[in-house]
Motif scaffolding. Structure first.
Motif, PDB file in Angstrom:
ATOM      1  N   TYR A   1      18.575  24.326  14.529  1.00 14.06           N
ATOM      2  CA  TYR A   1      19.594  25.543  14.084  1.00 14.06           C
ATOM      3  C   TYR A   1      20.733  25.888  15.225  1.00 14.06           C
ATOM      4  O   TYR A   1      20.398  25.328  16.185  1.00 14.06           O
ATOM      5  CB  TYR A   1      18.820  26.941  14.058  1.00 14.06           C
ATOM      6  CG  TYR A   1      19.959  27.890  13.920  1.00 14.06           C
ATOM      7  CD1 TYR A   1      20.406  28.342  12.482  1.00 14.06           C
ATOM      8  CD2 TYR A   1      20.152  28.869  14.944  1.00 14.06           C
ATOM      9  CE1 TYR A   1      21.212  29.256  12.488  1.00 14.06           C
ATOM     10  CE2 TYR A   1      20.765  29.976  14.681  1.00 14.06           C
ATOM     11  CZ  TYR A   1      21.422  30.005  13.378  1.00 14.06           C
ATOM     12  OH  TYR A   1      22.347  31.148  13.373  1.00 14.06           O
TER      13      TYR A   1
ATOM     14  N   ILE B   1      20.488  28.629   6.751  1.00 19.15           N
ATOM     15  CA  ILE B   1      19.003  28.059   6.566  1.00 19.15           C
ATOM     16  C   ILE B   1      18.568  28.377   5.240  1.00 19.15           C
ATOM     17  O   ILE B   1      18.848  29.374   4.739  1.00 19.15           O
ATOM     18  CB  ILE B   1      18.073  28.946   7.659  1.00 19.15           C
ATOM     19  CG1 ILE B   1      18.430  28.510   9.167  1.00 19.15           C
ATOM     20  CG2 ILE B   1      16.765  28.460   7.376  1.00 19.15           C
ATOM     21  CD1 ILE B   1      17.533  29.213  10.104  1.00 19.15           C
TER      22      ILE B   1
ATOM     23  N   PHE C   1      15.624  32.601  15.575  1.00 17.50           N
ATOM     24  CA  PHE C   1      15.889  31.519  14.920  1.00 17.50           C
ATOM     25  C   PHE C   1      16.650  30.305  15.932  1.00 17.50           C
ATOM     26  O   PHE C   1      16.844  29.358  15.547  1.00 17.50           O
ATOM     27  CB  PHE C   1      16.821  31.758  13.893  1.00 17.50           C
ATOM     28  CG  PHE C   1      16.188  32.443  12.737  1.00 17.50           C
ATOM     29  CD1 PHE C   1      15.724  31.500  11.631  1.00 17.50           C
ATOM     30  CD2 PHE C   1      16.079  33.803  12.595  1.00 17.50           C
ATOM     31  CE1 PHE C   1      15.067  32.246  10.558  1.00 17.50           C
ATOM     32  CE2 PHE C   1      15.236  34.432  11.529  1.00 17.50           C
ATOM     33  CZ  PHE C   1      15.004  33.649  10.572  1.00 17.50           C
TER      34      PHE C   1
ATOM     35  N   ILE D   1      18.656  22.808   7.289  1.00 22.32           N
ATOM     36  CA  ILE D   1      19.553  23.648   7.790  1.00 22.32           C
ATOM     37  C   ILE D   1      20.969  22.914   7.578  1.00 22.32           C
ATOM     38  O   ILE D   1      21.059  21.914   7.800  1.00 22.32           O
ATOM     39  CB  ILE D   1      19.178  23.445   9.223  1.00 22.32           C
ATOM     40  CG1 ILE D   1      17.725  24.109   9.753  1.00 22.32           C
ATOM     41  CG2 ILE D   1      20.158  24.412  10.436  1.00 22.32           C
ATOM     42  CD1 ILE D   1      17.216  24.104  11.044  1.00 22.32           C
TER      43      ILE D   1
END
Length: 448
Positions: free
Chosen positions: A160, A166, A201, A250
């Motif tokens: 990420y 996502i 994240f 992603i």
């Protein structure tokens, strides 16, 4: 018609208009003849109405109208012929209905407020600072990042990164049954209103499972929570607990690479290599910063010139009375003192800037308006990622802007102001200085 001026002092006076019957008699008669010719009165053929009936029905109104028209014309002619520079407009001393049954001669009086005499000369003896903001490597780096992002492409990534999306499956925790789950959600952690939830994240990879609280991430906003979980708002209203999200994919932004294609997309066909790109980048940033410099110059020039030349007297009481009569809905005897105190500096600058514009022969041409409108159009399109549009397209759009009266008036005001300060800059001595952004903010009085 006899018009005389009685000056009270250097800022105020009174215009007296004496009217005798011979000043309006013939015009009243001519107007009544027109009415007799054109009027449709029941019982009479058009053009055959007896004059005594016409006079009985229309003489008073016609006489009143003709006198007012003639007096107004006499006042305007007197002001123009004697080149009297007044502020606002003449104000009737008494507004009363004419006694047309008993009088033939009348006297009208108007208050006048005179514009002050200002001896102003803008020349090289005046020195004004012009502050430019230094273009730093950090600015260049940020602008390059923005451009490569704008022309970049979305593609799958493993870890990420900022502004990535996502995709995955999500499941509500803490419930054995009746829980919410969805195998196809898209989450954008960089949009979260809660920084702690977004931080969960950081460094996340495809295949990871992240536990977070969508309700907290959305700061309790039901609409955002429903969109995040791909559920209805009714369902979202019942949710405040944690969820687990298994990451299946992603998608992140791959910045454009520095190559000839990118350089041309960013700055046009003439920009073909790294050197020209960096040069264009720096010029672009400098151009973006320039309005700040121009705005500060206008502020500094206005303050300096007002300090040097703005100590002149206005017909204050006259202007207060004039403003109240022009704006009866918002101004009255109770608030005019306070409102005038706020408006007076602007009034003085309007007068002074007008004198300066005359001295420097500042004009606004149709070409100036079109040029400004074209630049405005280019900036507007650029905000939507449409840079380097054909000049013909921009010109057509600019011309359409100028056809709208409201837009044209706004553009004319902007151009007039810009031309004034450009002329001032050319006439005075400029102390050109380049300062850092922080220094500029301090000089301009911009709060952090």
């Amino acid at each position: 018609m006899n018009v005389t001026l009685e000056k009270t002092n250097s800022t105020t006076g009174k215009l007296v208009v004496n009217v005798v019957e011979n000043d309006y008699k013939e015009k009243v008669a001519a107007e009544l003849k027109k009415i007799r010719r054109d009027a449709s009165i029941p019982g009479f053929r058009k053009g055959a109405v007896p004059m005594n009936i016409v006079e009985k029905r229309f003489r008073k109104q016609v006489t009143s109208d003709v006198i007012n028209q003639e007096v107004y014309k006499a006042v305007v002619d007197y002001l123009q012929e004697n080149k009297l520079d007044i502020l606002g407009e003449p104000l009737p001393v008494n507004v009363t209905e004419l006694d047309l049954d008993k009088q033939t001669d009348y006297t009208f009086e108007y208050e006048l407020g005179f514009a002050p005499e200002i001896n102003v000369e803008i020349n090289k003896d005046i020195t004004l600072p012009y502050y430019r903001i230094e273009v730093t490597p950090e600015m260049i780096e940020n602008e390059d990042k923005a451009l490569t992002g704008r022309f970049g492409t979305q593609q799958p990534i493993e870890v990420y990164a900022d502004r990535a999306l996502i995709k995955g499956s999500i499941r509500e925790l803490g419930k054995e049954e009746g829980f919410v789950e969805n195998d196809n959600v898209i989450v954008a952690p960089w949009t979260f209103k809660n920084a702690e939830q977004a931080a969960k994240f950081e460094g996340a990879k495809v295949g990871d499972t992240i536990v977070y609280n969508p309700y907290t991430a959305a700061d309790g906003n039901t609409a955002e929570l429903a969109a995040m979980l791909s559920i209805t708002r009714e369902e979202a209203e019942k949710l405040q607990g944690d969820f687990e999200l298994k990451i299946n994919e992603i998608t992140g932004l791959k910045p454009a690479e520095h190559n000839e294609e990118f350089f041309k997309m960013a700055f046009g066909p003439e920009c073909t290599d790294e050197e020209k790109y960096k040069e264009s980048l720096e010029k672009s940033i400098a151009a973006q910063l320039l309005p700040n410099s121009a705005s500060l110059f206008e502020k500094t020039a206005t303050e300096t010139l007002m300090k040097d030349y703005g100590n002149f007297e206005l017909p204050v009481e006259f202007l207060k009375k004039w403003l109240v009569r022009r704006n009866p809905e918002t101004l009255n005897a109770e608030n005019i003192d306070e409102e005038f105190a706020k408006a007076e500096p602007h009034m003085k600058w309007e007068i002074l800037s007008g004198r300066i514009a005359n001295q420097l022969d500042v004009k606004v041409t149709e070409e100036d308006l079109l040029r400004f409108a074209t630049h405005a159009a280019a900036r507007q399109f650029a905000q939507y990622g449409m840079a380097n549009l054909d000049e013909a397209i921009l010109k057509n759009y600019a011309e359409s802007l100028l056809k709208d009266e409201k837009n044209r008036r706004y553009i004319a005001e902007q151009v007039s102001n810009a031309n004034l300060f450009e002329a001032i800059g050319n006439a005075v001595t400029i102390d050109d200085k380049t300062v850092s952004l922080d220094e500029f903010k301090k000089i301009a009085g911009i709060a952090e």
